[in-house]
Design a protein around this motif. Structure first.
Motif, PDB file in Angstrom:
ATOM      1  N   ALA A  42       0.843  -1.200   0.000  1.00 53.21           N
ATOM      2  CA  ALA A  42       0.000   0.000   0.000  1.00 53.21           C
ATOM      3  C   ALA A  42       0.876   1.247   0.000  1.00 53.21           C
ATOM      4  O   ALA A  42       0.521   2.259  -0.619  1.00 53.21           O
ATOM      5  CB  ALA A  42      -0.927  -0.006   1.218  1.00 53.21           C
ATOM      6  N   GLU A  43       2.022   1.173   0.667  1.00 54.57           N
ATOM      7  CA  GLU A  43       2.921   2.327   0.728  1.00 54.57           C
ATOM      8  C   GLU A  43       3.384   2.743  -0.667  1.00 54.57           C
ATOM      9  O   GLU A  43       3.532   3.929  -0.946  1.00 54.57           O
ATOM     10  CB  GLU A  43       4.122   2.032   1.631  1.00 54.57           C
ATOM     11  CG  GLU A  43       3.790   1.992   3.102  1.00 54.57           C
ATOM     12  CD  GLU A  43       3.151   0.680   3.561  1.00 54.57           C
ATOM     13  OE1 GLU A  43       3.146  -0.304   2.786  1.00 54.57           O
ATOM     14  OE2 GLU A  43       2.649   0.645   4.697  1.00 54.57           O
ATOM     15  N   THR A  44       3.611   1.776  -1.546  1.00 58.21           N
ATOM     16  CA  THR A  44       4.006   2.083  -2.921  1.00 58.21           C
ATOM     17  C   THR A  44       2.921   2.900  -3.614  1.00 58.21           C
ATOM     18  O   THR A  44       3.213   3.873  -4.311  1.00 58.21           O
ATOM     19  CB  THR A  44       4.283   0.783  -3.712  1.00 58.21           C
ATOM     20  OG1 THR A  44       5.342   0.075  -3.064  1.00 58.21           O
ATOM     21  CG2 THR A  44       4.657   1.069  -5.146  1.00 58.21           C
ATOM     22  N   LEU A  45       1.671   2.520  -3.393  1.00 56.62           N
ATOM     23  CA  LEU A  45       0.564   3.278  -3.982  1.00 56.62           C
ATOM     24  C   LEU A  45       0.444   4.655  -3.352  1.00 56.62           C
ATOM     25  O   LEU A  45       0.152   5.633  -4.040  1.00 56.62           O
ATOM     26  CB  LEU A  45      -0.758   2.515  -3.832  1.00 56.62           C
ATOM     27  CG  LEU A  45      -0.863   1.193  -4.593  1.00 56.62           C
ATOM     28  CD1 LEU A  45      -2.263   0.596  -4.432  1.00 56.62           C
ATOM     29  CD2 LEU A  45      -0.520   1.357  -6.056  1.00 56.62           C
ATOM     30  N   TYR A  46       0.703   4.754  -2.047  1.00 56.81           N
ATOM     31  CA  TYR A  46       0.662   6.052  -1.375  1.00 56.81           C
ATOM     32  C   TYR A  46       1.699   7.002  -1.954  1.00 56.81           C
ATOM     33  O   TYR A  46       1.433   8.186  -2.146  1.00 56.81           O
ATOM     34  CB  TYR A  46       0.900   5.914   0.130  1.00 56.81           C
ATOM     35  CG  TYR A  46      -0.145   5.136   0.892  1.00 56.81           C
ATOM     36  CD1 TYR A  46      -1.422   4.912   0.391  1.00 56.81           C
ATOM     37  CD2 TYR A  46       0.156   4.615   2.144  1.00 56.81           C
ATOM     38  CE1 TYR A  46      -2.365   4.207   1.105  1.00 56.81           C
ATOM     39  CE2 TYR A  46      -0.789   3.912   2.880  1.00 56.81           C
ATOM     40  CZ  TYR A  46      -2.040   3.704   2.352  1.00 56.81           C
ATOM     41  OH  TYR A  46      -2.972   3.002   3.075  1.00 56.81           O
ATOM     42  N   VAL A  47       2.893   6.491  -2.243  1.00 57.13           N
ATOM     43  CA  VAL A  47       3.941   7.319  -2.844  1.00 57.13           C
ATOM     44  C   VAL A  47       3.507   7.769  -4.227  1.00 57.13           C
ATOM     45  O   VAL A  47       3.606   8.947  -4.576  1.00 57.13           O
ATOM     46  CB  VAL A  47       5.290   6.555  -2.905  1.00 57.13           C
ATOM     47  CG1 VAL A  47       6.308   7.307  -3.751  1.00 57.13           C
ATOM     48  CG2 VAL A  47       5.831   6.332  -1.498  1.00 57.13           C
TER      49      VAL A  47
ATOM     50  N   GLU B  92       8.947   9.245  -0.723  1.00 60.08           N
ATOM     51  CA  GLU B  92       9.742   8.021  -0.848  1.00 60.08           C
ATOM     52  C   GLU B  92      10.432   7.661   0.471  1.00 60.08           C
ATOM     53  O   GLU B  92      10.487   6.496   0.854  1.00 60.08           O
ATOM     54  CB  GLU B  92      10.776   8.187  -1.965  1.00 60.08           C
ATOM     55  CG  GLU B  92      11.520   6.929  -2.325  1.00 60.08           C
ATOM     56  CD  GLU B  92      10.660   5.844  -2.953  1.00 60.08           C
ATOM     57  OE1 GLU B  92      11.031   4.664  -2.838  1.00 60.08           O
ATOM     58  OE2 GLU B  92       9.617   6.158  -3.536  1.00 60.08           O
ATOM     59  N   LYS B  93      10.952   8.652   1.194  1.00 61.39           N
ATOM     60  CA  LYS B  93      11.646   8.376   2.454  1.00 61.39           C
ATOM     61  C   LYS B  93      10.687   7.772   3.468  1.00 61.39           C
ATOM     62  O   LYS B  93      11.050   6.850   4.202  1.00 61.39           O
ATOM     63  CB  LYS B  93      12.268   9.655   3.016  1.00 61.39           C
ATOM     64  CG  LYS B  93      13.433  10.152   2.206  1.00 61.39           C
ATOM     65  CD  LYS B  93      13.973  11.440   2.792  1.00 61.39           C
ATOM     66  CE  LYS B  93      15.038  12.028   1.887  1.00 61.39           C
ATOM     67  NZ  LYS B  93      15.516  13.321   2.382  1.00 61.39           N
TER      68      LYS B  93
ATOM     69  N   LEU C 207       8.585   3.030   6.526  1.00 60.91           N
ATOM     70  CA  LEU C 207       7.456   2.162   6.855  1.00 60.91           C
ATOM     71  C   LEU C 207       7.702   0.721   6.439  1.00 60.91           C
ATOM     72  O   LEU C 207       7.347  -0.213   7.160  1.00 60.91           O
ATOM     73  CB  LEU C 207       6.180   2.686   6.194  1.00 60.91           C
ATOM     74  CG  LEU C 207       5.591   3.947   6.794  1.00 60.91           C
ATOM     75  CD1 LEU C 207       4.455   4.474   5.928  1.00 60.91           C
ATOM     76  CD2 LEU C 207       5.115   3.704   8.214  1.00 60.91           C
ATOM     77  N   GLU C 208       8.314   0.535   5.282  1.00 60.76           N
ATOM     78  CA  GLU C 208       8.593  -0.817   4.821  1.00 60.76           C
ATOM     79  C   GLU C 208       9.621  -1.493   5.717  1.00 60.76           C
ATOM     80  O   GLU C 208       9.502  -2.675   6.020  1.00 60.76           O
ATOM     81  CB  GLU C 208       9.043  -0.814   3.357  1.00 60.76           C
ATOM     82  CG  GLU C 208       7.885  -0.554   2.422  1.00 60.76           C
ATOM     83  CD  GLU C 208       8.276  -0.562   0.955  1.00 60.76           C
ATOM     84  OE1 GLU C 208       9.483  -0.583   0.642  1.00 60.76           O
ATOM     85  OE2 GLU C 208       7.356  -0.550   0.122  1.00 60.76           O
TER      86      GLU C 208
END
Length: 137
Positions: free
Chosen positions: A67-72, A79-80, A85-86
């Protein structure tokens, strides 16, 4: 509703379409799996709608991606933030260490990040202080 095709929305939609096709899902199948309407998902893919973080999370879960990839891609996270988070998610998901060890590891990680941020800030301040001196000579 007016078109919102701005900034990262186009790249988000293209990325979602690519991920959906890689997963060999139709638009309707992904919409059903994510719990959103088919037209709404189509508008997201075409860059006409900006989805909420909750919708992105549902879509990511259905696609089995971060989900973080989609948030970015949507401009919700930088990105940081995603990398941090990852890293935290990997540590928390590791079954080979216990909860206390996970918390200690995350505390150490946080302390290193703070230390490095302070060093970077001090270096930038030193450079900024040195620039006026160099230009006045």
């Amino acid at each position: 509703m007016a078109s919102l095709n701005v900034g990262n929305l186009g790249s988000l939609g293209e990325y979602l379409r690519e991920q959906r096709r890689t997963a060999q899902l139709s638009l309707r199948q992904l919409a059903d799996a994510a719990g959103v309407s088919n037209p709404y998902l189509s508008q997201i893919e075409r860059g006409l709608r900006k989805p909420s973080a909750e919708v992105l999370q549902q879509v990511a879960k259905a696609l089995r991606i971060s989900a973080e990839t989609l948030y970015v891609r949507a401009g919700i996270l930088d990105e940081k933030d995603r990398e941090e988070l990852e890293t935290r998610a990997v540590v928390l998901a590791d079954p080979s260490i216990n909860e206390r060890q996970k918390q200690v590891l995350l505390q150490i990680y946080d302390s290193f990040r703070k230390e490095n941020a302070a060093e970077t800030a001090a270096e930038k301040a030193a450079q900024a202080a040195a620039e006026p001196e160099a230009s006045s000579q």
